[in-house]
Scaffold this motif. Structure first.
Motif, PDB file in Angstrom:
ATOM      1  N   GLY A  66       0.807  -1.206   0.000  1.00  0.00           N
ATOM      2  CA  GLY A  66       0.000   0.000   0.000  1.00  0.00           C
ATOM      3  C   GLY A  66       0.842   1.257   0.000  1.00  0.00           C
ATOM      4  O   GLY A  66       2.073   1.226  -0.129  1.00  0.00           O
ATOM      5  N   THR A 123      -2.663  -1.671  -3.679  1.00  0.00           N
ATOM      6  CA  THR A 123      -3.741  -0.699  -3.721  1.00  0.00           C
ATOM      7  C   THR A 123      -3.544   0.165  -4.967  1.00  0.00           C
ATOM      8  O   THR A 123      -2.506   0.116  -5.620  1.00  0.00           O
ATOM      9  CB  THR A 123      -3.722   0.201  -2.468  1.00  0.00           C
ATOM     10  N   GLY A 135      -9.155  -3.136  -5.142  1.00  0.00           N
ATOM     11  CA  GLY A 135      -9.800  -2.430  -4.050  1.00  0.00           C
ATOM     12  C   GLY A 135     -11.216  -1.985  -4.299  1.00  0.00           C
ATOM     13  O   GLY A 135     -12.019  -1.957  -3.376  1.00  0.00           O
ATOM     14  N   GLU A 159      -8.211   2.682   1.029  1.00  0.00           N
ATOM     15  CA  GLU A 159      -8.469   2.715  -0.415  1.00  0.00           C
ATOM     16  C   GLU A 159      -9.478   1.665  -0.860  1.00  0.00           C
ATOM     17  O   GLU A 159      -9.913   1.682  -2.010  1.00  0.00           O
ATOM     18  CB  GLU A 159      -7.163   2.488  -1.179  1.00  0.00           C
ATOM     19  N   MET A 160      -9.839   0.735   0.023  1.00  0.00           N
ATOM     20  CA  MET A 160     -10.586  -0.447  -0.398  1.00  0.00           C
ATOM     21  C   MET A 160     -12.083  -0.324  -0.111  1.00  0.00           C
ATOM     22  O   MET A 160     -12.497   0.297   0.863  1.00  0.00           O
ATOM     23  CB  MET A 160     -10.045  -1.689   0.304  1.00  0.00           C
TER      24      MET A 160
END
Length: 535
Positions: free
Chosen positions: A206, A232, A251, A279-280
Motif C-alpha cells: 500500500g 492498492t 480495491g 483505499e478499499m
C-alpha cells in the motif's frame, strides 16, 4: 531581519518546495510575495480545490510537501475537500491561509469565521502564525506534515503578522521523520519462520510502502522469494506491472474481487507491506478467515479494524521488510504461468481487445503513449476500469484520489505533475462529469504552459451511480446529462480538441497531442451502459 512572509518562503524552499498554488486575496498578498520571492513559484488556479490537487501532483514528482494558499473565508471553505483528501491519501501539504487580526475580528465579521475550527477535523494540525515564533512555527508545520502518517497542516497567518520583521531564530528544527525497524523478538522470529515455510504466500503493498521508500524490498520479495503482489491503487507500479508475479491494483472492483479475494483466502501467508485499507471497498473488510498467517508492516498502529494481523510491526516499512527477508530462501511454489493465467482472467473482465469502448481507450493510450508517461485518473467507473488495465512501470506514475475518491481531481493532478516534471508526457483520464467540474483549469493548463493530454470518457452519465441504481432496482434519477462538446471547449480555451469514436481516430489524436505545445482534449464518445459487467 526578514519579514514573516519571507521566513515562510525561505523555510518552504529549504524543505524542497518549488511550487505553490492558489487564488489571491488581500489577506494573503504579502505571504504570496514572500513565498514567490523565495523561489517557490506561485501559480494562479481557478478554484482552491483544484490548486490543492496541483500541489499534490507536484508532491508525487518531487517528494516535497505541497503548498496551497487561500484567502480568508470563502477561500478557506473552498479548499476543505482537497485538504480532507490529503489527510486520507497521506499527502503532506501546507495549507496557508490569511486571516484578520484578533483585534479586528472582535468587531469585524465580514467573511470572518473560525478557520481552525473548520480545519481541525481534516488536518494533522491547525497553527496560528505569530511574529515571535515564525521560524519555529513553519518548521514545526513542515515536520508535522511529513511525519507518519503524512498529511496536511493548516497555518493561519494574520494580515499584520505577515509583514512584521523578525530576527533570525537561534534554533533550527528538523523535519526528518524518525522511524525504527523491528527489534529482535520472538514475534520477528516467528514471522521469519512463516516466510521461510510459506508455499502459497501473497503480498499486498500500500501507499505507506512508497512513503518509506520500500520499493526495492518489495521487488526483492516478489523476485527472489516468488511472492505474488497485489497493490492498492496508490501503490500501483511499486513493482513494474509487466513482472510475471504482479497482479496489479485492487480495491474497488467487485468483478476483480471475485478473482483476487480467493487467492488471499487460499494463501498460507499474507504479507502486508505498508497496506492501509482506506483505499478499499467494504468487500475487503476481514477478507482472510484466520487460516492464513498474516504479517503486517505498518507506519502506524492499526486503529481502523478493517483487518487484523497475526503479527503487526509498527515502524519503517522498508527496514522491516529487509529484516524479515534477510537470509530467507525461496519456499514459494507459485509460478509465473499461474499468475499470468490469473492476470488473463482479470483482463477478460475488462475486454481490452474490444473494437471500441472504455477498455479500448485505455488499451490504445497505453500502447501509443511513451513508457515514461505519467497518468492521473478521476473518480468514477472509468477509474475502476483503468486502474485494472493501465500498467504502471514505476511507482507514483498513476495519480488519483483513493481514500476520499474526489471527483474533479485528475486534471489538476496532471497539471501539477507536468509543472514539476515538464519533460515527461502526462495523460489525464477523466469522466465527462468530472471534467465539467473543472473545465476552468484547462485555462490554468494554458497559462501555466502544461501540455497535458486529457482523455474524456464521454458517455453522458454518472455511470458508476447509474449501475448502482439499477442493481438496487431504483429508478434512473439524477445521473444522466446532456453532451458537452469537449473538443470545442478545449479549442476555445487555447488547446487542441478532438472528437473520436474509434481506435484509429483516437490513435491519430494521440499522435498529434504528443507533439503539441499546448494541452489537448480528446473526447472519446461512448454509449450508455458501456461499463456494464466490467467493474
Amino acid at each position: 531581519m526578514a519579514t514573516v512572509a519571507e521566513i515562510i518562503g525561505e523555510r518552504l524552499h529549504r524543505a524542497g518546495c518549488r511550487h505553490a498554488f492558489g487564488i489571491p486575496g488581500g489577506e494573503v498578498l504579502a505571504v504570496m510575495k514572500g513565498i514567490d520571492d523565495a523561489g517557490v513559484k506561485f501559480t494562479l488556479v481557478k478554484h482552491e480545490n483544484a490548486g490543492g490537487f496541483m500541489a499534490e501532483g507536484v508532491f508525487h514528482r518531487t517528494g516535497a510537501p505541497g503548498v496551497l494558499i487561500a484567502t480568508l473565508g470563502p477561500g478557506v471553505a473552498n479548499a476543505v475537500n482537497v485538504v480532507a483528501n490529503a489527510l486520507q491519501d497521506r499527502v503532506p501539504m501546507l495549507f496557508i491561509t490569511g486571516c484578520v487580526d484578533e483585534e479586528e475580528a472582535t468587531t469585524y465579521t465580514h467573511q470572518v469565521f473560525d478557520h481552525a475550527a473548520l480545519m481541525r477535523p481534516v488536518t494533522k494540525a491547525s497553527l496560528r502564525m505569530t511574529a515571535g515564533a515564525a521560524e519555529a512555527l513553519i518548521d514545526k508545520a513542515i515536520a508535522i506534515a511529513v511525519a507518519d502518517p503524512p498529511g496536511p497542516v493548516h497555518i493561519d497567518v494574520p494580515i499584520s503578522v505577515a509583514t512584521q520583521q523578525v530576527p533570525a531564530a537561534k534554533v533550527m528544527l528538523s523535519a526528518a521523520p524518525a522511524l525504527a525497524s523491528p527489534a529482535p523478538s520472538p514475534a520477528l522470529q516467528q514471522a521469519r519462520e512463516w516466510l521461510a515455510q510459506a508455499k502459497r504466500p501473497v503480498m499486498i503493498a500500500g501507499v505507506d510502502a512508497l512513503y518509506h521508500h520500500a520499493e526495492d524490498e518489495v521487488r526483492r520479495l516478489v523476485g527472489e522469494l516468488g511472492i505474488p503482489l497485489i497493490t492498492t491503487y496508490k501503490a500501483k507500479g511499486i513493482v513494474d506491472e509487466r513482472h510475471g508475479l504482479v497482479l496489479g491494483g485492487a480495491g474497488l472492483s467487485p468483478q476483480a474481487d471475485k478473482i483476487l479475494l480467493p487467492l488471499l483466502r487460499d494463501a498460507d501467508l499474507i504479507l502486508l507491506a505498508g497496506y492501509d485499507p482506506i483505499e478499499m471497498r467494504v468487500g475487503w473488510r476481514n477478507v482472510w478467515d484466520g487460516t492464513a498467517d498474516v504479517v503486517e508492516f505498518s507506519a502506524t498502529r492499526n486503529t481502523h479494524y478493517m483487518h487484523q494481523a497475526s503479527i503487526s510491526f509498527v515502524g519503517n516499512v522498508r527496514q522491516g521488510l529487509a529484516t524479515l527477508r534477510a537470509g530467507i530462501a525461496r519456499a514459494s511454489r507459485w509460478t509465473e504461468d499461474e499468475v499470468s493465467a490469473i492476470r488473463q482472467q482479470l483482463l477478460a473482465i475488462y475486454r481490452t481487445d474490444e473494437s471500441w469502448g472504455p477498455a479500448a481507450i485505455v488499451d490504445v493510450a497505453r500502447r501509443l503513449l511513451p513508457h515514461d508517461t505519467l497518468a492521473s485518473a478521476d473518480s468514477g467507473a472509468h477509474r475502476i476500469l483503468l486502474s485494472q488495465v493501465w500498467d504502471c512501470y514505476e511507482p507514483r506514475s498513476l495519480m488519483q484520489s483513493s481514500g476520499l475518491c474526489t471527483m474533479g481531481c485528475s486534471l489538476p493532478l496532471g497539471i501539477g505533475a507536468k509543472l514539476a516534471d515538464p519533460e515527461r508526457p502526462v495523460a489525464v483520464f477523466t469522466g465527462d462529469a468530472c471534467l465539467e467540474m473543472t473545465l476552468g483549469e484547462l485555462a490554468t493548463a494554458r497559462d501555466a504552459k502544461t501540455p497535458v493530454i486529457v482523455f474524456v470518457f464521454a458517455d453522458e452519465s454518472l455511470s458508476l451511480i447509474e449501475i448502482k441504481q439499477r442493481a438496487n432496482n431504483q429508478s434512473n434519477l439524477g445521473v444522466d446529462f446532456g453532451g458537452t462538446d469537449f473538443a470545442a471547449v478545449g479549442r476555445a480555451l487555447g488547446g487542441l480538441g478532438f472528437d473520436v469514436g474509434n481506435r484509429d481516430e483516437l490513435a491519430a489524436a494521440i499522435e498529434q497531442s504528443l507533439v503539441a505545445s499546448t494541452f489537448s482534449v480528446i473526447a472519446c464518445r461512448l454509449p450508455r451502459k458501456a461499463y456494464d459487467g466490467r467493474i
